[in-house]
Design an enzyme around this catalytic site. Structure first.
Site, PDB file in Angstrom:
ATOM      1  N   LEU A  50     -20.935   8.104  -2.947  1.00  0.00           N
ATOM      2  CA  LEU A  50     -21.307   7.590  -4.273  1.00  0.00           C
ATOM      3  C   LEU A  50     -22.692   6.955  -4.208  1.00  0.00           C
ATOM      4  CD1 LEU A  50     -20.035   7.225  -7.118  1.00  0.00           C
ATOM      5  CD2 LEU A  50     -19.327   4.917  -6.401  1.00  0.00           C
ATOM      6  N   THR A  84     -17.656   7.398   2.891  1.00  0.00           N
ATOM      7  CA  THR A  84     -17.527   6.304   3.843  1.00  0.00           C
ATOM      8  C   THR A  84     -18.801   5.472   3.888  1.00  0.00           C
ATOM      9  OG1 THR A  84     -16.962   5.700   6.120  1.00  0.00           O
ATOM     10  CG2 THR A  84     -18.224   7.744   5.819  1.00  0.00           C
ATOM     11  N   HIS A 102      -7.394   6.683  12.303  1.00  0.00           N
ATOM     12  CA  HIS A 102      -6.939   5.293  12.134  1.00  0.00           C
ATOM     13  C   HIS A 102      -5.454   5.216  11.782  1.00  0.00           C
ATOM     14  CE1 HIS A 102     -11.344   3.930  11.323  1.00  0.00           C
ATOM     15  NE2 HIS A 102     -11.105   4.122  12.591  1.00  0.00           N
ATOM     16  N   ARG A 157       0.840  -1.211   0.000  1.00  0.00           N
ATOM     17  CA  ARG A 157       0.000   0.000   0.000  1.00  0.00           C
ATOM     18  C   ARG A 157       0.865   1.247   0.000  1.00  0.00           C
ATOM     19  NH1 ARG A 157      -4.463  -1.009   4.530  1.00  0.00           N
ATOM     20  NH2 ARG A 157      -5.287   1.012   3.860  1.00  0.00           N
ATOM     21  N   ALA A 159     -17.078  11.797  -5.581  1.00  0.00           N
ATOM     22  CA  ALA A 159     -16.612  12.844  -4.661  1.00  0.00           C
ATOM     23  C   ALA A 159     -16.047  14.049  -5.412  1.00  0.00           C
ATOM     24  CB  ALA A 159     -15.548  12.266  -3.728  1.00  0.00           C
TER      25      ALA A 159
HETATM   26  C1  BV8 Z   1     -12.588   0.088  18.507  1.00  0.00           C
HETATM   27  C2  BV8 Z   1      -6.721   1.296   9.433  1.00  0.00           C
HETATM   28  C3  BV8 Z   1     -12.759   0.258  20.906  1.00  0.00           C
HETATM   29  C4  BV8 Z   1      -5.992   0.107   8.949  1.00  0.00           C
HETATM   30  C5  BV8 Z   1      -9.071   0.685   9.863  1.00  0.00           C
HETATM   31  C6  BV8 Z   1     -19.841  -1.454  17.417  1.00  0.00           C
HETATM   32  C7  BV8 Z   1     -20.594  -2.280  16.637  1.00  0.00           C
HETATM   33  C8  BV8 Z   1     -19.937  -3.270  15.858  1.00  0.00           C
HETATM   34  C9  BV8 Z   1     -18.551  -3.426  15.841  1.00  0.00           C
HETATM   35  C10 BV8 Z   1     -17.822  -2.609  16.615  1.00  0.00           C
HETATM   36  C11 BV8 Z   1     -18.448  -1.627  17.411  1.00  0.00           C
HETATM   37  N1  BV8 Z   1     -17.476  -0.956  18.058  1.00  0.00           N
HETATM   38  C12 BV8 Z   1     -16.263  -1.486  17.717  1.00  0.00           C
HETATM   39  C13 BV8 Z   1     -16.452  -2.493  16.831  1.00  0.00           C
HETATM   40  C14 BV8 Z   1     -15.386  -3.293  16.228  1.00  0.00           C
HETATM   41  C15 BV8 Z   1     -14.749  -2.636  14.992  1.00  0.00           C
HETATM   42  C16 BV8 Z   1     -15.764  -2.473  13.900  1.00  0.00           C
HETATM   43  O1  BV8 Z   1     -16.332  -1.417  13.692  1.00  0.00           O
HETATM   44  N2  BV8 Z   1     -15.946  -3.585  13.177  1.00  0.00           N
HETATM   45  C17 BV8 Z   1     -16.843  -3.517  11.998  1.00  0.00           C
HETATM   46  C18 BV8 Z   1     -16.178  -4.228  10.868  1.00  0.00           C
HETATM   47  C19 BV8 Z   1     -18.185  -4.056  12.335  1.00  0.00           C
HETATM   48  N3  BV8 Z   1     -14.141  -1.345  15.316  1.00  0.00           N
HETATM   49  C20 BV8 Z   1     -12.895  -1.363  15.846  1.00  0.00           C
HETATM   50  O2  BV8 Z   1     -12.259  -2.363  16.091  1.00  0.00           O
HETATM   51  C21 BV8 Z   1     -12.285   0.005  16.118  1.00  0.00           C
HETATM   52  N4  BV8 Z   1     -11.753   0.063  17.440  1.00  0.00           N
HETATM   53  O3  BV8 Z   1     -13.775   0.013  18.384  1.00  0.00           O
HETATM   54  O4  BV8 Z   1     -11.927   0.236  19.705  1.00  0.00           O
HETATM   55  C22 BV8 Z   1     -13.449   1.627  20.983  1.00  0.00           C
HETATM   56  C23 BV8 Z   1     -14.837   1.758  20.905  1.00  0.00           C
HETATM   57  C24 BV8 Z   1     -15.424   2.998  21.082  1.00  0.00           C
HETATM   58  C25 BV8 Z   1     -14.686   4.156  21.242  1.00  0.00           C
HETATM   59  C26 BV8 Z   1     -13.319   3.988  21.273  1.00  0.00           C
HETATM   60  C27 BV8 Z   1     -12.699   2.714  21.132  1.00  0.00           C
HETATM   61  C28 BV8 Z   1     -11.069   0.278  15.192  1.00  0.00           C
HETATM   62  C29 BV8 Z   1     -11.464   0.260  13.771  1.00  0.00           C
HETATM   63  C30 BV8 Z   1     -10.309   0.771  12.894  1.00  0.00           C
HETATM   64  C31 BV8 Z   1      -9.748  -0.327  12.018  1.00  0.00           C
HETATM   65  N5  BV8 Z   1      -8.783   0.223  11.067  1.00  0.00           N
HETATM   66  N6  BV8 Z   1      -8.135   1.223   9.024  1.00  0.00           N
HETATM   67  C32 BV8 Z   1      -5.948   0.025   7.438  1.00  0.00           C
HETATM   68  O5  BV8 Z   1      -6.400   0.962   6.757  1.00  0.00           O
HETATM   69  O6  BV8 Z   1      -5.408  -0.985   6.984  1.00  0.00           O
HETATM   70  S1  BV8 Z   1     -10.736   0.632   9.372  1.00  0.00           S
HETATM   71  C33 BV8 Z   1     -10.694   0.914   7.646  1.00  0.00           C
HETATM   72  O7  BV8 Z   1     -11.896   0.412   7.188  1.00  0.00           O
HETATM   73  C34 BV8 Z   1     -10.700   2.375   7.247  1.00  0.00           C
HETATM   74  O8  BV8 Z   1      -9.875   3.158   8.033  1.00  0.00           O
HETATM   75  C35 BV8 Z   1     -12.169   2.733   7.426  1.00  0.00           C
HETATM   76  O9  BV8 Z   1     -12.420   3.120   8.730  1.00  0.00           O
HETATM   77  C36 BV8 Z   1     -12.868   1.437   7.209  1.00  0.00           C
HETATM   78  C37 BV8 Z   1     -13.436   1.391   5.847  1.00  0.00           C
HETATM   79  O10 BV8 Z   1     -14.443   2.194   5.742  1.00  0.00           O
HETATM   80  P1  BV8 Z   1     -14.611   3.283   4.575  1.00  0.00           P
HETATM   81  O11 BV8 Z   1     -13.474   4.237   4.622  1.00  0.00           O
HETATM   82  O12 BV8 Z   1     -15.984   3.750   4.716  1.00  0.00           O
HETATM   83  O13 BV8 Z   1     -14.408   2.449   3.193  1.00  0.00           O
HETATM   84  P2  BV8 Z   1     -15.433   1.420   2.511  1.00  0.00           P
HETATM   85  O14 BV8 Z   1     -14.666   0.752   1.451  1.00  0.00           O
HETATM   86  O15 BV8 Z   1     -16.146   0.616   3.539  1.00  0.00           O
HETATM   87  O16 BV8 Z   1     -16.543   2.392   1.833  1.00  0.00           O
HETATM   88  C38 BV8 Z   1     -16.152   3.273   0.816  1.00  0.00           C
HETATM   89  C39 BV8 Z   1     -17.367   4.167   0.561  1.00  0.00           C
HETATM   90  O17 BV8 Z   1     -16.980   5.131  -0.421  1.00  0.00           O
HETATM   91  C40 BV8 Z   1     -18.573   3.396   0.011  1.00  0.00           C
HETATM   92  O18 BV8 Z   1     -19.748   3.844   0.673  1.00  0.00           O
HETATM   93  C41 BV8 Z   1     -18.609   3.794  -1.476  1.00  0.00           C
HETATM   94  O19 BV8 Z   1     -19.921   3.913  -1.945  1.00  0.00           O
HETATM   95  C42 BV8 Z   1     -17.972   5.178  -1.434  1.00  0.00           C
HETATM   96  N7  BV8 Z   1     -17.290   5.540  -2.685  1.00  0.00           N
HETATM   97  C43 BV8 Z   1     -16.591   4.721  -3.524  1.00  0.00           C
HETATM   98  N8  BV8 Z   1     -16.085   5.443  -4.559  1.00  0.00           N
HETATM   99  C44 BV8 Z   1     -16.475   6.747  -4.347  1.00  0.00           C
HETATM  100  C45 BV8 Z   1     -17.230   6.805  -3.133  1.00  0.00           C
HETATM  101  N9  BV8 Z   1     -17.758   7.942  -2.652  1.00  0.00           N
HETATM  102  C46 BV8 Z   1     -17.556   9.075  -3.388  1.00  0.00           C
HETATM  103  N10 BV8 Z   1     -16.817   9.099  -4.553  1.00  0.00           N
HETATM  104  C47 BV8 Z   1     -16.287   7.970  -5.069  1.00  0.00           C
HETATM  105  N11 BV8 Z   1     -15.603   8.008  -6.215  1.00  0.00           N
END
Ligand code: BV8
Length: 238
Positions: free
Chosen positions: A205, A178, A110, A58, A222
């Protein structure tokens, strides 16, 4: 009328048109590798070489000269410079395209791909090139203790106090590119939505998981919808 302070949340979608993969789209990163194998502390414990390969690839992608900030990144930098109130940009992205576009009031909740952290002494290093299990920390000289300065699943995101403080005082929350799948970021809109005098806007999107929570929504690439929305905001039209 005093201009409200703004919190902008961005995700991988804002960097898609710059040539960087998103995570959950059909050709996204998580369609190629499993989160459990590359983006958890357990994965790093189990197979650090594999995790380094994933992030080194990456880094090479981000350093590709074709990968540049796009019109959406630039519009947000302009909003920060010209908006009379505070604009805090909270990004889930670990790329450096917001900085390269000129954004300064920025939180990488992140982490940052181009930074490395020593798990022995905690030192942060910028841009050490390819990271390996042999590489030594430039501060404590310990070898094999370097990890990407990113937040893995199950780890606490960065600067959460600063983010919640800004959310508590903002009058406008804008979520861009997001999918609303990953918490706590996906829960920010809930923090703001029901507070009197605040507005919530989704620019994406397609509708995200939390789309119905947002009062205002605009869909499209975007690089089209973000500059349009920002110029109307600056023109006082919104
Ligand atoms: C934590 C870094 C405790 C590494 C990343 C509650 C409920 C359920 C689960 C949980 C919960 N609380 C915690 C969890 C667990 C977990 C979680 O959420 N799991 C999910 C899978 C269910 N969360 C954690 O573990 C977090 N830590 O909770 O600690 C805590 C709790 C509370 C308060 C404090 C602490 C840590 C999560 C971080 C993980 N690390 N990244 C790396 O990058 O390798 S996450 C990584 O994935 C990204 O950083 C980002 O956050 C996430 C992806 O999301 P998006 O960026 O939205 O990308 P995605 O591909 O999903 O979507 C893209 C969007 O763009 C789409 O909608 C698409 O339509 C749109 N798009 C596409 N092209 C375009 C566009 N829009 C406009 N224009 C375009 N051209």
């Amino acid at each position: 009328m005093a201009r409200p302070s703004i919190v902008v949340l961005t995700g991988a979608g804002i960097s898609k048109e710059s040539g960087l993969d998103t995570f959950r789209d059909k050709d996204g990163l998580w369609s190629k590798v499993r989160i459990e194998d590359v983006a958890t502390p357990e994965a790093f414990e189990r197979d650090p070489v594999r995790v380094h390969d994933f992030y080194n690839a990456r880094r090479r992608g981000l350093r590709n000269s074709n990968v540049q900030p796009n019109a959406a990144h630039r519009a947000l930098a302009e909003l920060e410079q010209r908006w009379p109130g505070e604009v805090l940009l909270v990004t889930q992205n670990i790329d450096d395209l917001h900085e390269r576009a000129g954004s300064r009031n920025l939180v990488h909740m992140h982490g940052e791909l181009l930074k490395t952290r020593c798990v022995h002494c905690g030192a942060l290093d910028a841009d050490l090139g390819e990271i390996s299990v042999e590489l030594a920390c430039t501060s404590c000289r310990e070898a094999g203790r370097l990890r990407p300065h990113v937040v893995w699943f199950g780890e606490m995101p960065l600067e959460m106090d600063r983010i919640y403080e800004a959310l508590a005082g903002c009058g406008l929350f804008i979520s861009i590119g997001t999918s609303g799948n990953v918490y706590p970021a996906a829960g920010f809109v809930q923090e703001v939505r029901y507070r009197p005098g605040t507005r919530t806007v989704e620019l994406n999107l397609e509708p995200s998981e939390g789309a119905t929570v947002f009062e205002e929504r605009h869909y499209g690439p975007a690089t089209e919808i973000v500059p349009t929305y920002v110029s109307q905001l600056l023109a006082g039209a919104r």
